[in-house]
Every structure is written in structure tokens, then in C-alpha cells.
Motif scaffolding. Structure first.
Motif, PDB file in Angstrom:
ATOM      1  N   PRO A  65       9.049  33.466  30.521  1.00 37.97           N
ATOM      2  CA  PRO A  65       9.194  32.282  29.679  1.00 37.97           C
ATOM      3  C   PRO A  65      10.180  32.477  28.533  1.00 37.97           C
ATOM      4  N   GLY A  66      10.850  31.385  28.189  1.00 41.16           N
ATOM      5  CA  GLY A  66      11.775  31.398  27.059  1.00 41.16           C
ATOM      6  C   GLY A  66      12.752  30.255  27.156  1.00 41.16           C
ATOM      7  N   GLY A  67      12.610  29.243  26.309  1.00 43.87           N
ATOM      8  CA  GLY A  67      13.542  28.122  26.349  1.00 43.87           C
ATOM      9  C   GLY A  67      14.954  28.584  26.034  1.00 43.87           C
ATOM     10  N   GLN A  68      15.952  28.182  26.803  1.00 45.76           N
ATOM     11  CA  GLN A  68      15.747  27.347  27.956  1.00 45.76           C
ATOM     12  C   GLN A  68      16.183  28.053  29.224  1.00 45.76           C
ATOM     13  N   ASN A  69      16.362  29.358  29.075  1.00 44.42           N
ATOM     14  CA  ASN A  69      16.728  30.202  30.217  1.00 44.42           C
ATOM     15  C   ASN A  69      17.989  29.725  30.926  1.00 44.42           C
ATOM     16  N   ASP A  70      19.003  29.448  30.116  1.00 43.19           N
ATOM     17  CA  ASP A  70      20.341  29.218  30.644  1.00 43.19           C
ATOM     18  C   ASP A  70      20.746  30.454  31.437  1.00 43.19           C
ATOM     19  N   ILE A  71      21.462  30.266  32.560  1.00 43.87           N
ATOM     20  CA  ILE A  71      21.543  31.340  33.557  1.00 43.87           C
ATOM     21  C   ILE A  71      22.964  31.573  34.036  1.00 43.87           C
ATOM     22  N   SER A  72      23.308  32.834  34.309  1.00 41.54           N
ATOM     23  CA  SER A  72      24.558  33.171  34.993  1.00 41.54           C
ATOM     24  C   SER A  72      24.336  34.432  35.814  1.00 41.54           C
ATOM     25  N   GLY A 126       6.685  32.861  19.356  1.00 42.24           N
ATOM     26  CA  GLY A 126       6.445  33.681  18.181  1.00 42.24           C
ATOM     27  C   GLY A 126       6.763  32.971  16.877  1.00 42.24           C
ATOM     28  N   ASP A 127       6.920  33.754  15.844  1.00 40.38           N
ATOM     29  CA  ASP A 127       7.178  33.281  14.488  1.00 40.38           C
ATOM     30  C   ASP A 127       8.556  32.629  14.434  1.00 40.38           C
ATOM     31  N   GLU A 154      14.330  30.298  21.709  1.00 39.84           N
ATOM     32  CA  GLU A 154      13.113  29.988  20.971  1.00 39.84           C
ATOM     33  C   GLU A 154      12.486  31.320  20.582  1.00 39.84           C
ATOM     34  N   PRO A 155      11.974  31.451  19.379  1.00 36.43           N
ATOM     35  CA  PRO A 155      11.402  32.739  18.961  1.00 36.43           C
ATOM     36  C   PRO A 155      10.211  33.110  19.844  1.00 36.43           C
ATOM     37  N   ARG A 156      10.205  34.382  20.305  1.00 31.70           N
ATOM     38  CA  ARG A 156       9.105  34.934  21.085  1.00 31.70           C
ATOM     39  C   ARG A 156       8.481  36.079  20.295  1.00 31.70           C
ATOM     40  N   ASP A 157       7.235  36.409  20.606  1.00 31.19           N
ATOM     41  CA  ASP A 157       6.607  37.489  19.851  1.00 31.19           C
ATOM     42  C   ASP A 157       7.084  38.873  20.289  1.00 31.19           C
ATOM     43  N   ASN A 158       7.794  38.945  21.424  1.00 31.59           N
ATOM     44  CA  ASN A 158       8.505  40.161  21.812  1.00 31.59           C
ATOM     45  C   ASN A 158       9.545  39.777  22.854  1.00 31.59           C
ATOM     46  N   GLU A 159      10.329  40.762  23.298  1.00 32.12           N
ATOM     47  CA  GLU A 159      11.453  40.464  24.192  1.00 32.12           C
ATOM     48  C   GLU A 159      11.086  40.485  25.674  1.00 32.12           C
ATOM     49  N   THR A 160       9.869  40.812  26.023  1.00 34.52           N
ATOM     50  CA  THR A 160       9.511  40.986  27.430  1.00 34.52           C
ATOM     51  C   THR A 160       9.166  39.657  28.095  1.00 34.52           C
ATOM     52  N   CYS A 161       8.959  39.719  29.412  1.00 34.40           N
ATOM     53  CA  CYS A 161       8.574  38.534  30.170  1.00 34.40           C
ATOM     54  C   CYS A 161       7.104  38.167  29.971  1.00 34.40           C
ATOM     55  N   GLN A 162       6.372  38.989  29.258  1.00 28.03           N
ATOM     56  CA  GLN A 162       4.972  38.693  28.953  1.00 28.03           C
ATOM     57  C   GLN A 162       4.825  38.079  27.557  1.00 28.03           C
TER      58      GLN A 162
END
Length: 455
Positions: free
Chosen positions: A98-105, A129-130, A117-125
Motif C-alpha cells: 500500500p501507498g498512494g498512489q503507486n505510480d509505476i515504471s 503514518g504521521d 502519502e506518509p507511511r509509518d515505515n517504508e515496507t509493504c506492511q
């Protein structure tokens, strides 16, 4: 690669804007399975979103292609489709990350995702976050095994990564990512104003775990003063044309043309504004000969119903600019889909790509719930629609729902559309104007990394 901006004036010497006359795609409309389309285009396949991408915010986003595979970003991760038979695409795997918006190449055995979007860590789990101190930026995957992509590395970037653009190096040993982001706040710990720059990530192809940010060039000089025309707080998307050493940037207040002959030191050649018509400069597409660039305006940030008579034909539209001999931009005409949409349909210009027709400039483009449109820009003063597919509104009453085509790209004979809520659509187009493109075969496509095709 671009993507919805959930955000909830004219140049001196430019000729007067060309106001497009109302036009309709020819031949006339038909309806099949509830989908309206011109007689020369039709929906031939759909792969719906399914578990684990079946939640309320499991929205489909951008697309990339490599060989017989289509890669589709999603707010919950990404999907790899086998498109060996375009009429019968198959899901190879869905990767939850997860992670908006996962633009891809994609390039070689590497896949890149943008997280804005802020996540509580960098992993796929990770979880959301803040807002002031969470992780956001670029994730890198190894896709040598398409059934089991492997997470390799992440890099945090200032203000996150709304979109990124893959830029081949001058040799095959390195690729670069131009990271576009915006939305600075004085109270943020990770995204303070001014944010008039992009991050440049260098990726050694043979050792991608050593990827690093090598530059943060400032593209604008307006600083904190956002009151002036053309002032910007960052770029939304950048399209590069490496063969020509050119890039076109769509930024929040303006469009720019850049020289990228030095990949880590892009040089701004010109900034343009169109305060009367353009609100959110969203994306850019060069003509094959790089004599023009087509910019799009994402008026309303992708969530508003702007394809109506009230908004008009030059706002939330495309604008065509000549690139003059001294590498300056001069505006020509505008294009907007000629079919008015309902007040429940989010509709505005969004992601598209050239259809490789020798001697002509023909483009396919997504318009959210306005559908997928094929446009002939060969006459830059009078662009016209020549085909379309429109799924119709998700709802006809009550609260509007976000949906429609996020990205629509032509790849090896078919149009592929990433529909936000419906999944992957495959569209066939049969028309004398576009049929020559069927003989052009590509081995990859990242739409914001343009390559030439034979004229």
C-alpha cells in the motif's frame, strides 16, 4: 505517469487561443454491453479488480509495459498482467504494497513505485503514518520472477513522490528517476517550503540496492511567494524524450521545457503560464519529431465534473505548444472531449500517449469518467476526436463517486486503460488513420519516457 492530484494567464507574444469547434468522433456512436463507443473502437476485454484489490480505496492508477506484460499500479500495490493474447489478459500476480498512489515504471528486471502519502515505515506492511514525519518516496522491486516480485530497497524523498519519470542514462549501466512532488507545509518536518525542486535518483542497473539520491535541482526561483502568476510549489509530472535531450514538466503553476543533456543537471529553457485557462498543469506529451508538446490541465484535481458546458472547451483540456527553433514554447490550439458529462462524473484531461502513426500526431488519452478518447493533433490549431469509448457514469444520483480511466496508452496494436474501479480494459481501434500503428512493435513502454518511432 501521472495520476490524480487529490487536491481537496497567457504568455507574452502568444497568438490568441484557438477555440475548438464542437466536433464528434466519426463514425457515429454505438452501445455494446452498456458501454458507449464510436463505431471504430470497442472494448474487447476487462480484468476486474479482485482480492486483495477489492477494498473501497483499491483504486487502479498508472500503467507500464514490457514484452508481453502490463503492469498496473494500485493504491494497494500493483498487478502484473500477461497480455500475450490482448483479448484474454491474465493476472500473473497481485503484489500488496500500500501507498498512494503507486505510480509505476519498469526497466529490465526493475520496477519502481511512487509513494505520496506518509507511511509509518517504508515496507509493504506499512500503515498510514504521521503527516509531518512519516516515510514516503520511491520503492524498488526485482521483477525477474514475474510470479514473485521481490522488494529490494526504498528511498525517502522530500515531499514524497507523487510521480516519477524513468530516464535512461547516457550508458546502459545507470538509469535515473526524476521524482516529482509538491504540497510543502511550514509545519512539516519532511516537506518544508519552498519546494521548487525535483529529486534525482541514480540507480545502478547491476546493483540497484545502491540506488541513491544524487541531486535535488531547484527548477524555479519564486521561493515562498505563491502570489505571482506561474508560482509553483513543485511539479506534478515530467515527460522526457532522451533521444532529443528534452523534457517537459507539468507543474502546479506552469509548464516548463528543459534540456536534459546532463541527466543530473536539467536546465530550464522556458517557463509558460496560462492563468486564464490552465489550473493544474498535469502532464505532457511530445510529438514524435519533438517540434511540439501537448500539455494537459487537471482542473479540479481529478475529482470534479469539469466536462460540461459551464466549464467550457479550454479549461480542464489539452493545449498544444510549438517548440520553436530556438527552443521556446508558443501556444497553438486547445482540445477537450466534445461530449458533456453529467454532474456526478469526475472528468478532466488525464494520462495518455502517442499512437505511433507515421507522419501524424495522434494520441489516446484518459478522461476519468469521460472515458478514453483518441485525438488527432496533426493540425495543432484544430485538434479533433476520431474515436472514443465511454463506460458512462458510476452513479446518476446522490454523491459522486471517483472513477473512470486513469491512464490510457497504446501498446502494440491495442489501447490499454487502467480504470480506477473497473480494472484493466483492453480496447481495439480499427480506423484508416490509426491502422498504420499496428505495424509498429515496441518491447517496452513507460509513457513518460518517450522513444521515437519511424516516420
Amino acid at each position: 505517469m501521472a495520476s490524480a492530484v487529490l487536491l481537496l494567464g497567457a504568455c507574452a507574444g502568444d497568438p490568441p487561443p484557438s477555440i475548438p469547434a464542437a466536433s464528434t468522433a466519426t463514425p457515429g456512436p454505438s452501445t455494446s454491453g452498456g458501454v458507449e463507443h464510436s463505431a471504430n473502437a470497442r472494448l474487447v476485454a476487462n480484468v476486474p479488480l479482485s482480492a486483495p484489490f477489492d477494498g473501497e480505496e483499491a483504486w487502479g492508477t498508472d500503467l507500464a509495459f514490457q514484452g508481453n506484460y502490463a503492469y498496473v499500479g494500485n493504491y494497494e500495490g500493483f498487478t502484473i498482467h500477461d497480455i500475450t493474447d490482448p483479448a484474454k489478459p491474465k493476472v500473473v500476480t497481485r503484489v500488496v504494497c500500500p501507498g498512494g498512489q503507486n505510480d509505476i515504471s519498469v526497466t529490465g528486471n526493475l520496477l519502481f513505485l511512487s509513494v505520496d502519502e506518509p507511511r509509518d515505515n517504508e515496507t509493504c506492511q506499512s500503515r498510514r503514518g504521521d503527516m509531518d514525519a512519516g516515510w514516503e518516496g520511491i520503492r524498488i522491486f526485482d521483477i525477474s520472477d514475474k510470479t514473485h516480485p521481490r522488494y529490494l530497497k526504498s528511498l525517502a524523498t522530500a515531499c514524497g513522490s507523487h510521480t516519477h519519470t524513468l530516464v535512461p542514462g547516457k550508458d546502459a549501466e545507470k538509469v535515473y528517476l526524476y521524482v516529482s512532488s509538491f504540497g510543502p507545509s511550514p509545519d512539516s518536518k519532511t516537506c518544508k517550503p519552498p519546494h521548487d525542486s525535483i529529486a534525482i535518483v541514480e540507480v545502478p542497473v547491476g546493483d540497484p540496492a545502491q540506488a541513491k539520491i544524487v541531486a535535488q535541482p531547484v527548477l524555479f526561483t519564486d521561493g515562498d511567494d505563491e502570489s505571482q502568476p506561474g508560482a509553483t510549489s513543485g511539479c506534478h509530472d515530467i515527460t522526457v524524450y532522451p533521444e532529443k535531450d528534452l523534457a517537459a514538466g507539468a507543474c502546479l503553476g506552469n509548464g516548463i521545457l528543459m534540456d536534459i543533456s546532463d541527466r543530473v543537471r536539467p536546465k530550464v529553457l522556458q517557463e509558460i503560464t496560462d492563468t486564464e485557462n490552465f489550473s493544474v498543469w498535469h502532464s505532457a506529451t511530445f510529438t514524435n519529431d519533438a517540434t511540439r508538446v501537448i500539455f494537459s490541465d487537471e482542473l479540479g484535481g481529478g475529482i470534479a465534473p469539469t466536462c460540461d458546458a459551464k466549464t467550457g472547451p479550454t479549461r480542464g483540456a489539452d493545449a498544444v505548444y510549438d517548440i520553436t527553433g530556438d527552443r521556446k514554447l508558443q501556444r497553438r490550439g486547445y482540445f477537450k472531449i466534445p461530449r458533456h458529462q453529467t454532474e456526478t462524473e469526475n472528468c478532466v484531461a488525464h494520462n495518455g500517449s502517442l499512437i505511433p502513426v507515421p507522419g501524424k500526431t495522434i494520441m489516446v488519452q484518459a478522461w476519468y469518467q469521460g472515458g478514453v478518447s483518441v485525438i488527432d493533433f496533426t493540425d495543432p490549431d484544430h485538434p479533433k476526436e476520431i474515436a472514443y469509448v465511454d463506460r458512462g457514469p458510476l452513479t446518476t444520483s446522490g454523491e459522486p463517486r471517483l472513477g473512470g480511466s486513469w491512464s490510457a496508452y497504446y501498446y502494440n496494436g491495442y489501447i490499454y486503460s487502467s480504470d480506477i474501479t473497473k480494472g484493466l480494459d483492453v480496447i481495439a481501434i480499427d480506423d484508416p488513420l490509426t491502422d498504420p500503428a499496428k505495424s509498429v512493435k515496441l518491447d517496452k513502454l513507460n509513457a513518460q519516457t518517450q522513444v521515437s518511432y519511424p516516420e
